[in-house]
Write a protein that holds these residues in place. Structure first.
Motif, PDB file in Angstrom:
ATOM      1  N   UNK A  77       1.032  -1.025   0.268  1.00  0.00           N
ATOM      2  CA  UNK A  77       0.313   0.522  -0.189  1.00  0.00           C
ATOM      3  C   UNK A  77       0.768   1.522   0.143  1.00  0.00           C
ATOM      4  N   UNK A  78       1.793   1.222  -0.276  1.00  0.00           N
ATOM      5  CA  UNK A  78       3.047   2.048  -0.613  1.00  0.00           C
ATOM      6  C   UNK A  78       2.720   3.070  -1.631  1.00  0.00           C
ATOM      7  N   UNK A  79       2.770   4.315  -1.490  1.00  0.00           N
ATOM      8  CA  UNK A  79       2.406   5.158  -2.467  1.00  0.00           C
ATOM      9  C   UNK A  79       3.645   5.266  -3.855  1.00  0.00           C
ATOM     10  N   UNK A  80       4.054   5.019  -4.191  1.00  0.00           N
ATOM     11  CA  UNK A  80       5.432   5.127  -5.649  1.00  0.00           C
ATOM     12  C   UNK A  80       4.977   6.389  -6.697  1.00  0.00           C
ATOM     13  N   UNK A  81       6.107   6.736  -7.879  1.00  0.00           N
ATOM     14  CA  UNK A  81       6.171   7.758  -8.531  1.00  0.00           C
ATOM     15  C   UNK A  81       6.965   6.939  -9.062  1.00  0.00           C
ATOM     16  N   UNK A  82       6.783   7.409 -10.805  1.00  0.00           N
ATOM     17  CA  UNK A  82       7.402   7.451 -12.285  1.00  0.00           C
ATOM     18  C   UNK A  82       8.663   6.761 -12.102  1.00  0.00           C
ATOM     19  N   UNK A  83       9.372   5.493 -11.978  1.00  0.00           N
ATOM     20  CA  UNK A  83      10.401   5.720 -11.781  1.00  0.00           C
ATOM     21  C   UNK A  83      11.348   5.248 -10.977  1.00  0.00           C
ATOM     22  N   UNK A  84      10.435   5.164  -9.852  1.00  0.00           N
ATOM     23  CA  UNK A  84      11.047   4.798  -8.180  1.00  0.00           C
ATOM     24  C   UNK A  84      10.861   2.848  -8.384  1.00  0.00           C
ATOM     25  N   UNK A  85      12.414   2.381  -8.052  1.00  0.00           N
ATOM     26  CA  UNK A  85      12.588   0.992  -8.389  1.00  0.00           C
ATOM     27  C   UNK A  85      11.336   0.246  -6.958  1.00  0.00           C
ATOM     28  N   UNK A  86      11.672  -0.840  -7.373  1.00  0.00           N
ATOM     29  CA  UNK A  86      10.341  -1.561  -7.244  1.00  0.00           C
ATOM     30  C   UNK A  86      11.334  -2.889  -6.105  1.00  0.00           C
ATOM     31  N   UNK A  87      11.729  -3.727  -7.516  1.00  0.00           N
ATOM     32  CA  UNK A  87      12.316  -4.672  -7.168  1.00  0.00           C
ATOM     33  C   UNK A  87      13.812  -4.442  -7.961  1.00  0.00           C
ATOM     34  N   UNK A  88      14.888  -5.648  -7.666  1.00  0.00           N
ATOM     35  CA  UNK A  88      15.839  -6.375  -7.889  1.00  0.00           C
ATOM     36  C   UNK A  88      16.401  -7.178  -7.978  1.00  0.00           C
ATOM     37  N   UNK A  89      16.971  -7.785  -9.087  1.00  0.00           N
ATOM     38  CA  UNK A  89      16.644  -9.309  -9.433  1.00  0.00           C
ATOM     39  C   UNK A  89      18.274  -9.527  -9.452  1.00  0.00           C
ATOM     40  N   UNK A  90      19.219 -10.308  -8.647  1.00  0.00           N
ATOM     41  CA  UNK A  90      19.993 -10.952  -9.217  1.00  0.00           C
ATOM     42  C   UNK A  90      20.635 -10.818 -11.057  1.00  0.00           C
ATOM     43  N   UNK A  91      21.331  -9.799 -10.752  1.00  0.00           N
ATOM     44  CA  UNK A  91      22.033  -9.979 -12.174  1.00  0.00           C
ATOM     45  C   UNK A  91      23.302 -10.139 -12.771  1.00  0.00           C
ATOM     46  N   UNK A  92      23.889 -10.564 -11.751  1.00  0.00           N
ATOM     47  CA  UNK A  92      25.483 -11.971 -12.180  1.00  0.00           C
ATOM     48  C   UNK A  92      25.223 -12.328 -13.223  1.00  0.00           C
ATOM     49  N   UNK A  93      24.556 -12.833 -13.405  1.00  0.00           N
ATOM     50  CA  UNK A  93      24.797 -14.279 -15.496  1.00  0.00           C
ATOM     51  C   UNK A  93      24.538 -12.971 -16.382  1.00  0.00           C
TER      52      UNK A  93
END
Length: 357
Positions: A77-93
């Motif tokens: 229920x958090x208010x967010x703005x356009x472009x805000x980072x929501x989720x980061x997935x491991x990108x090493x591969x």
């Protein structure tokens, strides 16, 4: 005497009660009459329904790549703005794949440079062969003249056969050297053509590898999921270190930029007075003292039952006539900030003036 006084007092009390009762009854009747007249006038002028709800776009946030959730940067229920980072997935591969693709692209570009250098070298060699051809041709012309001269001398017996054969052999050698120079020049031209064909193939390969690099860049960028617009997050259903798959729904976001509207389900007997653009009055159950306005955007092309998973079939034999409902979409007036207090699914009462036609 006391009995007479008692009867008098009783009569006065009865008359007072009767008068009060009459007054109260009159007030109630007048009130009910006024209420009834107002209700009838309102129903004559307006179409109303309480089968209506607030609606807005609630869109899923979907993972585009497979990987482990590294970080979650939003709460329920958090208010967010356009472009805000929501989720980061491991990108090493994906980062390793990106580096490999970039190295492959650089290697292909280096091969093109080598081929260009070979073409330049072969072109210079062809110029040398052209000089050799010119020299061999001059030598051949000289030997042909020598042969003609000795042939004439031999015919008048001024030269020996041995001298003629020596000159003839030199002529054959000169002709052979000339042909060899021509062949070498043709070979150099063929090498240049082959190198250019390989260069064209490598340029196509460079485009392919560049596309792979772009794809890997996108995959790396997809590991950072951002808010597509201003809105409010829904329930959080994922946890850090959780494996997610491409296409999996990770969260839901309420789109505030698209605005809000009301879907009012009017009876089929009510919509004959409604037109697109007509103003509607809306009272939200959660805020009974506040009246909102809106305009009719559209009327559904079919009843709500026709859009259900199993539309009714009246030809089955069991038929009971029921007044059907037609969804009417009403766009709410007001700024997004004013409408923030409204949530999708809230019940409302809608009133629309009848258009007399």
């Amino acid at each position: 005497m006391s009995k007479t006084n008692t009867n008098t007092t009783t009569n006065r009390t009865d008359r007072l009660i009767s008068r009060i009762t009459t007054i109260i009854a009159t007030v109630v009747v007048v009130f009910l009459a006024i209420w009834g007249i107002r209700t009838l006038l309102h129903q004559w002028k307006f179409e109303e329904t309480n089968d209506a709800q607030i609606d807005e776009y609630i869109n899923p946030v979907v993972a585009k790549v497979t990987g482990y959730v590294e970080e979650i940067r939003y709460e329920e229920n958090q208010e967010v703005k356009k472009g805000d980072t929501l989720i980061i997935i491991d990108n090493s591969e994906y980062a390793a794949q990106q580096q490999e693709a970039e190295a492959s692209l650089l290697n292909a570009k280096a091969e093109v440079n080598i081929l260009e250098s070979n073409v330049s070298t072969t072109a210079q060699s062809s110029k040398v062969y052209q000089s050799q051809i010119a020299a061999a041709k001059a030598k051949l012309t000289h030997q042909e003249q020598e042969y003609d001269r000795y042939k004439k001398l031999y015919d008048v017996e001024s030269a020996t056969k041995q001298q003629l054969e020596r000159v003839e052999a030199a002529l054959a050698v000169a002709r052979s050297e000339y042909n060899t120079a021509l062949d070498a020049y043709q070979v150099s031209l063929a090498k240049i053509n082959d190198a250019r064909v390989q260069q064209s193939a490598l340029e196509a390969e460079i485009k392919r590898r560049a596309a792979v690099v772009t794809k890997n860049d996108l995959n790396v960028s997809y590991t950072i999921i951002t808010a597509p617009y201003n809105g409010k997050m829904g329930r959080r259903t994922i946890q850090p270190k959780q494996l997610v798959s491409a296409g999996q729904v990770l969260a839901y976001i309420v789109d505030w930029e698209a605005g809000k509207w009301v879907v009012a389900n009017f009876k089929e007997t009510q919509i004959r007075h409604m037109v697109v653009g007509e103003t509607a009055s809306i009272v939200v159950d959660a805020f009974p003292g506040k009246t909102l306005t809106g305009k009719i955007e559209s009327l559904s092309g079919a009843t709500g039952s026709r859009f259900s998973l199993l539309p009714p079939d009246n030809a089955t034999g069991n038929f009971v006539k029921i007044a059907q409902r037609i969804p009417v979409r009403i766009r709410l007036d007001g700024s997004p900030d004013d409408l923030k207090v409204l949530s999708a699914g809230m019940n409302v009462n809608v009133s629309i003036a009848k258009e007399r036609r």
